[in-house]
Structures are given as C-alpha cells and as structure tokens.
Design a protein around this motif. Structure first.
Motif, PDB file in Angstrom:
ATOM      1  N   GLY A 194       7.992 -11.294  43.004  1.00 58.60           N
ATOM      2  CA  GLY A 194       7.096 -12.089  41.946  1.00 58.60           C
ATOM      3  C   GLY A 194       7.180 -11.432  40.570  1.00 58.60           C
ATOM      4  O   GLY A 194       8.333 -11.088  40.271  1.00 58.60           O
ATOM      5  N   ALA A 195       5.879 -11.348  40.337  1.00 60.65           N
ATOM      6  CA  ALA A 195       5.758 -10.858  38.825  1.00 60.65           C
ATOM      7  C   ALA A 195       5.588  -9.168  38.980  1.00 60.65           C
ATOM      8  O   ALA A 195       5.368  -8.703  38.113  1.00 60.65           O
ATOM      9  N   LEU A 196       5.566  -8.723  39.979  1.00 63.42           N
ATOM     10  CA  LEU A 196       5.102  -7.338  40.291  1.00 63.42           C
ATOM     11  C   LEU A 196       5.966  -6.337  39.371  1.00 63.42           C
ATOM     12  O   LEU A 196       5.390  -5.474  38.765  1.00 63.42           O
ATOM     13  N   PRO A 197       7.280  -6.645  39.345  1.00 63.48           N
ATOM     14  CA  PRO A 197       8.111  -5.484  38.428  1.00 63.48           C
ATOM     15  C   PRO A 197       7.545  -5.620  37.003  1.00 63.48           C
ATOM     16  O   PRO A 197       7.479  -4.474  36.289  1.00 63.48           O
ATOM     17  N   ALA A 198       7.375  -6.700  36.554  1.00 63.96           N
ATOM     18  CA  ALA A 198       7.159  -7.107  35.163  1.00 63.96           C
ATOM     19  C   ALA A 198       5.663  -6.439  34.731  1.00 63.96           C
ATOM     20  O   ALA A 198       5.392  -5.798  33.867  1.00 63.96           O
ATOM     21  N   ILE A 199       4.619  -6.700  35.825  1.00 64.03           N
ATOM     22  CA  ILE A 199       3.460  -5.892  35.438  1.00 64.03           C
ATOM     23  C   ILE A 199       3.411  -4.734  35.578  1.00 64.03           C
ATOM     24  O   ILE A 199       2.974  -3.820  34.882  1.00 64.03           O
ATOM     25  N   PHE A 200       4.284  -3.975  36.596  1.00 57.44           N
ATOM     26  CA  PHE A 200       4.545  -2.448  36.881  1.00 57.44           C
ATOM     27  C   PHE A 200       4.904  -2.235  35.411  1.00 57.44           C
ATOM     28  O   PHE A 200       4.480  -1.099  34.827  1.00 57.44           O
ATOM     29  N   GLY A 201       6.053  -2.750  34.711  1.00 61.56           N
ATOM     30  CA  GLY A 201       6.766  -2.085  33.444  1.00 61.56           C
ATOM     31  C   GLY A 201       5.701  -2.528  32.344  1.00 61.56           C
ATOM     32  O   GLY A 201       5.550  -1.401  31.483  1.00 61.56           O
ATOM     33  N   LEU A 202       4.978  -3.349  32.279  1.00 66.34           N
ATOM     34  CA  LEU A 202       3.836  -3.345  31.141  1.00 66.34           C
ATOM     35  C   LEU A 202       2.908  -2.295  31.340  1.00 66.34           C
ATOM     36  O   LEU A 202       2.634  -1.664  30.388  1.00 66.34           O
ATOM     37  N   GLY A 229      10.536 -12.174  35.686  1.00 67.84           N
ATOM     38  CA  GLY A 229      10.510 -12.594  36.967  1.00 67.84           C
ATOM     39  C   GLY A 229      11.325 -13.790  37.102  1.00 67.84           C
ATOM     40  O   GLY A 229      11.789 -14.094  38.437  1.00 67.84           O
ATOM     41  N   THR A 230      11.987 -14.418  36.276  1.00 66.78           N
ATOM     42  CA  THR A 230      13.017 -15.738  36.524  1.00 66.78           C
ATOM     43  C   THR A 230      14.283 -15.115  36.768  1.00 66.78           C
ATOM     44  O   THR A 230      14.829 -14.303  36.289  1.00 66.78           O
ATOM     45  N   SER A 231      14.748 -15.741  37.944  1.00 68.49           N
ATOM     46  CA  SER A 231      16.150 -15.515  38.302  1.00 68.49           C
ATOM     47  C   SER A 231      17.360 -16.039  37.693  1.00 68.49           C
ATOM     48  O   SER A 231      17.434 -17.244  37.069  1.00 68.49           O
ATOM     49  N   LEU A 232      18.105 -15.174  37.530  1.00 69.35           N
ATOM     50  CA  LEU A 232      19.523 -15.506  36.724  1.00 69.35           C
ATOM     51  C   LEU A 232      20.202 -16.475  37.522  1.00 69.35           C
ATOM     52  O   LEU A 232      21.340 -17.212  37.185  1.00 69.35           O
ATOM     53  N   LEU A 271      16.353  -4.966  30.439  1.00 68.37           N
ATOM     54  CA  LEU A 271      17.113  -6.018  30.765  1.00 68.37           C
ATOM     55  C   LEU A 271      17.728  -6.019  31.983  1.00 68.37           C
ATOM     56  O   LEU A 271      17.972  -6.748  32.977  1.00 68.37           O
ATOM     57  N   LEU A 272      18.803  -4.590  32.015  1.00 68.66           N
ATOM     58  CA  LEU A 272      19.553  -4.546  33.111  1.00 68.66           C
ATOM     59  C   LEU A 272      18.775  -4.002  34.377  1.00 68.66           C
ATOM     60  O   LEU A 272      19.189  -4.527  35.385  1.00 68.66           O
ATOM     61  N   LEU A 273      17.774  -3.401  34.158  1.00 67.06           N
ATOM     62  CA  LEU A 273      16.961  -3.088  35.338  1.00 67.06           C
ATOM     63  C   LEU A 273      16.390  -4.359  35.852  1.00 67.06           C
ATOM     64  O   LEU A 273      16.313  -4.363  37.083  1.00 67.06           O
ATOM     65  N   ALA A 274      15.776  -5.291  35.177  1.00 70.47           N
ATOM     66  CA  ALA A 274      15.309  -6.519  35.775  1.00 70.47           C
ATOM     67  C   ALA A 274      16.377  -7.320  36.361  1.00 70.47           C
ATOM     68  O   ALA A 274      15.907  -7.822  37.627  1.00 70.47           O
ATOM     69  N   ALA A 275      17.664  -7.452  35.689  1.00 71.79           N
ATOM     70  CA  ALA A 275      18.569  -8.044  36.578  1.00 71.79           C
ATOM     71  C   ALA A 275      19.153  -7.484  37.971  1.00 71.79           C
ATOM     72  O   ALA A 275      19.265  -8.072  38.712  1.00 71.79           O
ATOM     73  N   SER A 276      19.009  -6.325  37.962  1.00 74.72           N
ATOM     74  CA  SER A 276      19.070  -5.513  39.291  1.00 74.72           C
ATOM     75  C   SER A 276      18.453  -5.725  39.963  1.00 74.72           C
ATOM     76  O   SER A 276      18.539  -5.926  41.532  1.00 74.72           O
ATOM     77  N   ILE A 277      17.134  -5.798  40.008  1.00 80.77           N
ATOM     78  CA  ILE A 277      16.102  -5.932  40.649  1.00 80.77           C
ATOM     79  C   ILE A 277      16.038  -7.430  41.286  1.00 80.77           C
ATOM     80  O   ILE A 277      15.904  -7.478  42.653  1.00 80.77           O
TER      81      ILE A 277
END
Length: 448
Positions: free
Chosen positions: A66-74, A384-387, A429-435
């Motif tokens: 879900g949004a957990l990685p984005a919240i952690f990054g924030l 958190g949106t998937s490519l 961005l690369l980290l988010a896409a990898s996750i």
C-alpha cells in the motif's frame, strides 16, 4: 497481482486496514486466516483488533504494501531535512511554501494515476498542461474573456487532447507511448505558436492569481478543516454501521475510531499551523491562512477517491488494469475505459497548468515541459501506484507529490547543486519502482 475481476459488492461494502477501496476484493479474511494457520471455523465477520492487525501483517508479508513505503519515505525526509535545517525547514513560512510548491505536480500526478491503473502512460500530460494554460492566458489577456470562461476553455482543450489520445490508443491501437510522445512534441509547438518564441503572457486576473499566491481567511480555513473532519468521521462510521447491520466483514470499531482521530488530527493540526501569523516582524500586518490551492486539491482528491472506490467505473478500471482480457469477457467495455482515462488525465493536466500559471503569475512557451511530467509520474509511482496497472489510489499522488516537493524544497534550503536534486529524485523513483516490482512478484507467489 490478482487477475480476478473485482466484485462490485465486495469493493463497495468491505474495508481494509487503510479504509480504501482498491484492495483485494475476494474473500480475503478466510485467505488471510489460512495463510496464518487459523481455523476456517472462526467467524471472519466479527474481527477484533488483534485479528485485524494480524490480517494486515499477512497483507504486508504477501507484498501488499500500500502506501507504507511512501509514508516511510516522507518521515525519513522530514527527519533528515529538519536535522540539517531545523530553523527553517519546519518553519511556518516554509510549510505553506512547501504545500504551494507541491500543488501543480500533485494535480498532474492525480490524473496520471488513472492512466497508470490501466498500465498505460501519457508522456504528453506535462506539455498538455502548458498548452491549456496558454489557451486560458491568451483568452484573458488578448480577448478580455472572463476567468470562468477562460478556465472552461482550458478544460475543454484538455478534454479534446485526451479524446484524441484515447481514440488513437483505444480504437486505432497505437501504443500509448508512441501517441503521447508525438503529442509531447506537437503540443509544445502549439504553445509556442500561441505565445510566441521568447514571449510571456502575464496573469492579471485576481482569482487565478489567488490560487497559489493568496490565502483563505483564518475562520474559513478552520471551518473547512472541521467540516471535512466531521464529514470523514460521519462517512466512516455510517459505513461501519451499515456493514454491521448487514453482517458483512468489517474492521473493529476501535480501529475505525483511531483512523478517524488520525485524520482529524492531521486536518486540524495543518489548519493550526497554516493559520499562524507568518509575518516577518510583529509590527507587520497579519500574514497567514490556508493557501487557496489546498482546498482545490482536497476537492479533487475526494472526487477521484469516490470515483475509484465507490463507483462501478472505478471497479472496472481495476479489473481492466489487472487483466484486460478477463475484464472484456466479463462484459466491460475496455475501449471506452481506455479512452476515458486519457480524457480524465488531460483535464486534470489543464487544472495543473492553471495552478502552475498562478504560481508563476505568467505562462511561457515552455510551460509544462522539462521535468514536469517526470516529477508527476515519479510522484504517482513513489506514492504507491503500480507501473504494471491494476493498483493505485488518488491519495498516491498526494503522498508522492509531497515527497517530490520536500526533496526540492529541502535541497533548496541546503543550497545544494541542481544535479543533486535530479540524482536524489531519480533514486527515489527507481527505489519505488523496484519496491513495486518486488511486491508484485511477492503477490504473485502468494496468490494475491
């Protein structure tokens, strides 16, 4: 990623740990209990706090982050920049400036979420925002058109651009990458023709200028914050009550109340900080309030969230993004959906262009070009949106937009070189896409 076509009743009536609508719509509670080694004889409709937490842990382990990685990054970015610039980063003035900085990218990313949900891409969204803003500015400056009609003309321009892209992609079957790349070049030519090489169209209209440069009265900011908090609480509690009355699977009431309390604290806390006096000296006139662009983004977020989470159209988007062929065989009009997402994206791009023009107080031929699109796509993916399609929410644009704005703002306060901004943003961005890729592989392995 699950390829099962979502069932409308499940999406509309069941809740997940985040209280949103695009999570798995199969009988997830029994599946979660099976994975955790629980007995199927347990009544999954009467969850406790403990079982709800266990279910959420199972979702995380299965790759549904879900949004957990984005919240952690924030959180990490806020702590980092506050530690490096404690006297300025979280200051009253900078927080308001940070929100205004994030407005155009956030709105553009919100439109791209719809396109990414189908596994498509719109490379022209950034320059489309600039072209629509140019149409608005030229109408107001050269023809003296009222701002309302000028904004409607800009939105109509965006709608036509989206209709053209959608028709070429969905009907003619040209890959969206090729179509939008061609429009990326063509729309820059249109903006250059309208404004002229090296030209600038100033924004004099007070309403348009106020979007990113003026602030709401303090009383109005508080009123809206309280009203939204109460509305959100009412919706969540009513939803829980209806699920309880019908005997449907539901979260514990305690977790619902905690979620409502967190949202209320965020809204009221934000209103408090933004309504503080940001004047440089005590003798200066009062300077504070919520930027007018913030409620605009809030309204768009509510509308997009409702469309994606509470309508058959939204459920069909997730179904097509998960498996287009299965959705087509289930009777969903895939062609119409593909056209519609590009139209929605281009209209929101027009709104983004208007807000960007307000922030800069002008429109130039290169408006929306450069890194605008890359930042918007990055915001959606980081949020958190998937490519790969089939996974994403409107809130992802908000979270990702804040991440992008914090990086830009924080590095600016540090006086860092421009190349660091690009490197760090690209790294996120690369980290988010990898996750996203790893989580997708994990979901496939666990059958989710």
């Amino acid at each position: 990623m699950s390829t099962e076509t979502p069932r409308p009743t499940d999406t509309a009536d069941t809740g997940d740990a985040a209280g949103t609508a695009d999570e798995t719509v199969t009988d997830s509670a029994p599946a979660a209990q099976s994975m955790a080694g629980s007995d199927f004889s347990t009544d999954t409709r009467t969850q406790t706090v403990s079982t709800a937490i266990d279910g959420y842990v199972v979702k995380l382990r299965s790759g549904d982050l879900g949004a957990l990685p984005a919240i952690f990054g924030l959180v990490v970015l806020i702590i980092l920049f506050y530690g490096l610039r404690p006297e300025t980063f979280l200051s009253k003035f900078n927080l308001a400036n940070l929100l205004v900085q994030a407005l155009p990218v956030t709105i553009l990313a919100m439109g791209l979420v719809f396109v990414l949900l189908l596994g498509e891409i719109d490379l022209s969204a950034g320059v489309a925002s600039g072209a629509c803003a140019a149409v608005m500015a030229k109408l107001m400056v050269d023809s003296g058109v009222n701002w309302v009609l000028a904004v409607l003309a800009a939105a109509a321009t965006g709608l036509l651009i989206g209709l053209l892209i959608g028709a070429l992609v969905a009907i003619v079957r040209i890959p969206s990458f090729v179509v939008t790349l061609a429009l990326f070049l063509g729309l820059q030519g249109i903006a250059l023709k309208l404004i002229g090489e090296g030209g600038t169209v100033p924004i004099h209209d007070k309403v348009i200028y106020a979007l990113a440069n003026k602030y709401m009265p303090v009383w109005l900011g508080w009123t809206l914050a309280v009203a939204v908090a109460l509305l959100y609480a009412g919706i969540q509690l009513l939803r829980w009550q209806r699920q309880n009355a019908k005997g449907l699977s539901r979260r514990p009431l305690a977790l619902v109340m905690v979620q409502v309390a967190l949202v209320a604290v965020a809204l009221l806390g934000g209103a408090y900080v933004l309504n503080l006096n940001r004047a440089r000296t005590p003798l200066a006139p009062f300077f504070g309030g919520v930027p007018w662009g913030v409620p605009l983004v809030a309204v768009l977020l509510i509308i997009c969230t409702f469309v994606l989470g509470r309508t058959s159209y939204g459920r069909h988007l997730y179904a097509v993004g998960g498996n287009a062929e299965a959705a087509r065989r289930a009777g969903i009009n895939v062609t119409r959906l593909r056209m519609s997402v590009f139209m929605i994206c281009s209209v929101l791009a027009a709104v983004s262009g208007i807000v960007a023009a307000s922030r800069l107080n002008s429109v130039t031929p290169d408006a929306g070009a450069g890194n605008t699109l890359l930042y918007a796509v990055g915001a959606a993916v980081i949020g958190g949106t998937s490519l790969f399609g089939g996974k994403g929410k409107a809130r992802d644009a908000i979270l990702g937009g804040l991440v992008i704005a914090i990086i830009d703002n924080g590095l600016g306060l540090l006086g860092a070189k421009a190349y660091l901004n690009y490197l760090i943003t690209g790294g996120f961005l690369l980290l988010a896409a990898s996750i996203d890729a790893l989580a997708r592989r994990r979901r496939s392995a666990t059958g989710r």
